[in-house]
Design a protein around this motif. Sequence first.
Motif, PDB file in Angstrom:
ATOM      1  N   VAL A   1       0.872  -1.184   0.000  1.00 38.89           N
ATOM      2  CA  VAL A   1       0.000   0.000   0.000  1.00 38.89           C
ATOM      3  C   VAL A   1       0.905   1.228   0.000  1.00 38.89           C
ATOM      4  O   VAL A   1       1.707   1.419   0.920  1.00 38.89           O
ATOM      5  N   TYR A   2       0.800   2.039  -1.051  1.00 38.06           N
ATOM      6  CA  TYR A   2       1.668   3.200  -1.221  1.00 38.06           C
ATOM      7  C   TYR A   2       0.897   4.500  -1.012  1.00 38.06           C
ATOM      8  O   TYR A   2      -0.310   4.576  -1.316  1.00 38.06           O
ATOM      9  N   ASN A   3       1.602   5.516  -0.551  1.00 34.64           N
ATOM     10  CA  ASN A   3       1.053   6.871  -0.481  1.00 34.64           C
ATOM     11  C   ASN A   3       1.884   7.771  -1.382  1.00 34.64           C
ATOM     12  O   ASN A   3       2.991   8.174  -1.045  1.00 34.64           O
ATOM     13  N   HIS A   4       1.342   8.046  -2.565  1.00 37.63           N
ATOM     14  CA  HIS A   4       1.990   8.953  -3.510  1.00 37.63           C
ATOM     15  C   HIS A   4       1.188  10.252  -3.654  1.00 37.63           C
ATOM     16  O   HIS A   4       1.315  10.962  -4.644  1.00 37.63           O
ATOM     17  N   SER A   5       0.370  10.554  -2.649  1.00 38.72           N
ATOM     18  CA  SER A   5      -0.605  11.650  -2.791  1.00 38.72           C
ATOM     19  C   SER A   5       0.009  13.033  -2.605  1.00 38.72           C
ATOM     20  O   SER A   5      -0.601  14.038  -2.964  1.00 38.72           O
ATOM     21  N   GLY A   6       1.186  13.111  -2.011  1.00 39.44           N
ATOM     22  CA  GLY A   6       1.788  14.410  -1.725  1.00 39.44           C
ATOM     23  C   GLY A   6       1.568  14.870  -0.306  1.00 39.44           C
ATOM     24  O   GLY A   6       2.085  15.912   0.105  1.00 39.44           O
ATOM     25  N   ASP A   7       0.804  14.121   0.480  1.00 40.57           N
ATOM     26  CA  ASP A   7       0.573  14.465   1.890  1.00 40.57           C
ATOM     27  C   ASP A   7       0.306  13.168   2.663  1.00 40.57           C
ATOM     28  O   ASP A   7       0.020  12.125   2.064  1.00 40.57           O
ATOM     29  N   GLY A   8       0.415  13.230   3.981  1.00 38.70           N
ATOM     30  CA  GLY A   8       0.146  12.060   4.795  1.00 38.70           C
ATOM     31  C   GLY A   8      -1.326  11.675   4.754  1.00 38.70           C
ATOM     32  O   GLY A   8      -2.210  12.523   4.572  1.00 38.70           O
ATOM     33  N   ILE A   9      -1.586  10.366   4.916  1.00 41.17           N
ATOM     34  CA  ILE A   9      -2.960   9.860   4.918  1.00 41.17           C
ATOM     35  C   ILE A   9      -3.162   9.016   6.162  1.00 41.17           C
ATOM     36  O   ILE A   9      -2.335   8.164   6.497  1.00 41.17           O
ATOM     37  N   ARG A  10      -4.281   9.262   6.852  1.00 41.31           N
ATOM     38  CA  ARG A  10      -4.684   8.424   7.974  1.00 41.31           C
ATOM     39  C   ARG A  10      -5.882   7.573   7.560  1.00 41.31           C
ATOM     40  O   ARG A  10      -6.818   8.062   6.922  1.00 41.31           O
TER      41      ARG A  10
ATOM     42  N   ASP B   1       3.543  10.592   3.536  1.00 39.81           N
ATOM     43  CA  ASP B   1       3.797  10.831   2.115  1.00 39.81           C
ATOM     44  C   ASP B   1       5.071  10.103   1.683  1.00 39.81           C
ATOM     45  O   ASP B   1       6.084  10.105   2.389  1.00 39.81           O
ATOM     46  N   LYS B   2       4.979   9.450   0.513  1.00 41.50           N
ATOM     47  CA  LYS B   2       6.089   8.693  -0.078  1.00 41.50           C
ATOM     48  C   LYS B   2       6.476   7.480   0.773  1.00 41.50           C
ATOM     49  O   LYS B   2       7.569   6.932   0.619  1.00 41.50           O
ATOM     50  N   ASP B   3       5.612   7.063   1.672  1.00 40.65           N
ATOM     51  CA  ASP B   3       5.859   5.885   2.497  1.00 40.65           C
ATOM     52  C   ASP B   3       4.929   4.753   2.038  1.00 40.65           C
ATOM     53  O   ASP B   3       4.081   4.929   1.150  1.00 40.65           O
ATOM     54  N   SER B   4       5.068   3.574   2.642  1.00 38.93           N
ATOM     55  CA  SER B   4       4.255   2.418   2.259  1.00 38.93           C
ATOM     56  C   SER B   4       4.126   1.473   3.446  1.00 38.93           C
ATOM     57  O   SER B   4       4.896   1.532   4.404  1.00 38.93           O
ATOM     58  N   ILE B   5       3.146   0.593   3.363  1.00 39.13           N
ATOM     59  CA  ILE B   5       2.993  -0.503   4.316  1.00 39.13           C
ATOM     60  C   ILE B   5       2.746  -1.779   3.516  1.00 39.13           C
ATOM     61  O   ILE B   5       2.336  -1.746   2.352  1.00 39.13           O
ATOM     62  N   ARG B   6       3.004  -2.928   4.163  1.00 38.40           N
ATOM     63  CA  ARG B   6       2.833  -4.217   3.491  1.00 38.40           C
ATOM     64  C   ARG B   6       1.701  -4.985   4.149  1.00 38.40           C
ATOM     65  O   ARG B   6       1.559  -4.978   5.375  1.00 38.40           O
ATOM     66  N   VAL B   7       0.922  -5.675   3.323  1.00 35.32           N
ATOM     67  CA  VAL B   7      -0.219  -6.461   3.797  1.00 35.32           C
ATOM     68  C   VAL B   7       0.001  -7.923   3.405  1.00 35.32           C
ATOM     69  O   VAL B   7       0.369  -8.226   2.264  1.00 35.32           O
ATOM     70  N   PHE B   8      -0.223  -8.835   4.364  1.00 36.11           N
ATOM     71  CA  PHE B   8      -0.059 -10.271   4.145  1.00 36.11           C
ATOM     72  C   PHE B   8      -1.427 -10.942   4.223  1.00 36.11           C
ATOM     73  O   PHE B   8      -2.230 -10.637   5.115  1.00 36.11           O
TER      74      PHE B   8
END
Length: 497
Positions: free
Chosen positions: A58-67, A105-112
Amino acid sequence: MNKYITIILLALLATLSACTDDDSFSASTANTLTFSADTVTFDTLFSRVPTATRTFWVYNHSGDGIRCSSVRLENGNQTGYRVNVDGIYLGSAQGYQTNEIEIRDKDSIRVFVELTSPENHAKTPQLLEDNIVFTLKSGVQQKVNLRGYSWDADIIGMLEIRHDTTISAVDKPLIIQQGLRVDSGATLTVARGSTIYFGQRAGMDIYGRLVADGTAEKNVIFRGDRIDKMFDYLPYDRVPGQWQGIHFHTSSYENRLNYTDIHSAYNGVVCDSSSVERLKLQAYNTTIHNCQGYGLKETNCVVDLWNCQITNTLSDCAAFFGGGAMLRHCTIAQFYPFDANRGVALRFSNYDGDKDYPLYQFDVYNTLVTGYADDVVMGDFNKSTDATYMFSHCILRTIKPDTINEQQFRHVTFENVEDTAAITGAKHFRDIDADKQYYDFHLDSLSTAIDSAEVLPNGYSATDRDGRQRDSRPDIGAYEYHHDSSATPAALPRRRR
């Protein structure tokens, strides 16, 4: 000193400023997540059997943090899916969801994701779907679809056959997870059209007798229990070593395999030393393919092969150490791709290790033996005991003897591996695709095996491995080129014709 303090303070301010920018979060509906996959697919799987783990990012390329106010499994525990989001398991204690997940922003998480599907009480595979729902603080919902086909099966740990028994695994798959043993004095008959699936550590130990009675239209199949894929292009069913294979122990005689498919095992078939006064194994119209050990290993016993395909093994495809063997219309080909140090296609010998075993009969008719290497036929003998062998109307990829003994080689073609224009090796067959692990050992139209066999008496050249009629000029190997009709194979005698 003041100069250094000033530099340190400026660096700290810059770091704090950067953290502040990274830690800003937006509630705009324009800011959404990006996924490495919008669907996680498990293909077909057996109910109650855990799958391998699938993952996505799951990537965040939106330009701002997402909750995310929540990430949840839409159907809870109803479908058998198990999900871990960024190290947090979506289990019953959490209501199959987690809250307040932050993705800068520009961060990611992994889902299993894993799946152990419940029984569906249907005879055919049934679609099983769920969704992982990401609910953002903005109210936007994004979903990743989970899907697989669940197939009910009878699952047995260890199966021991103590009395004469017939198994029919036609309408519902049978999975044996620990092993199958046929006790001495008992006969196990496997009905036509049955497929038996084995766990990786499971195999068949035959102390009594095994009869697998398939037909051309309804083969008996022995295989591993992985029905998913290692890669998109590679099913586990094409990977060797998925189960342990069939072992005929010393006390086992009169075994019969007819229209039987054995593939992706460790050792396909092993026949232990026993009396050469009785038939150990009769294998007609049988395929042994893609093994991590031997295809067929026979030690000091009597075996009878007709219309058999034995192909692609890490050790020898077919190895005969003493005893007696009759081979008619077989295709033995060594194109095992995983190790250049693979065995030969065909080995025959009058000893094994430090033990001598007389090879009193080794007769090979109308058989195609080939492979990658320049020499895939190995006759290895010592002088301490007998070694009798004969090849008639065969194609052998091996070095031609300086002097041809007509009692040993009659109308034999030795493949000239130095002639690049010759039809040799893989050129005999329809498809040898090592990349996708796909092999079709039916003859190609250019193969010199076509019309090159002799007509054997008693109907031995009547039909091929597929049950198709052979013509008046039969082909060398297990398969006849482009014929459609079928006939019933006749019995094959032990002794030389």
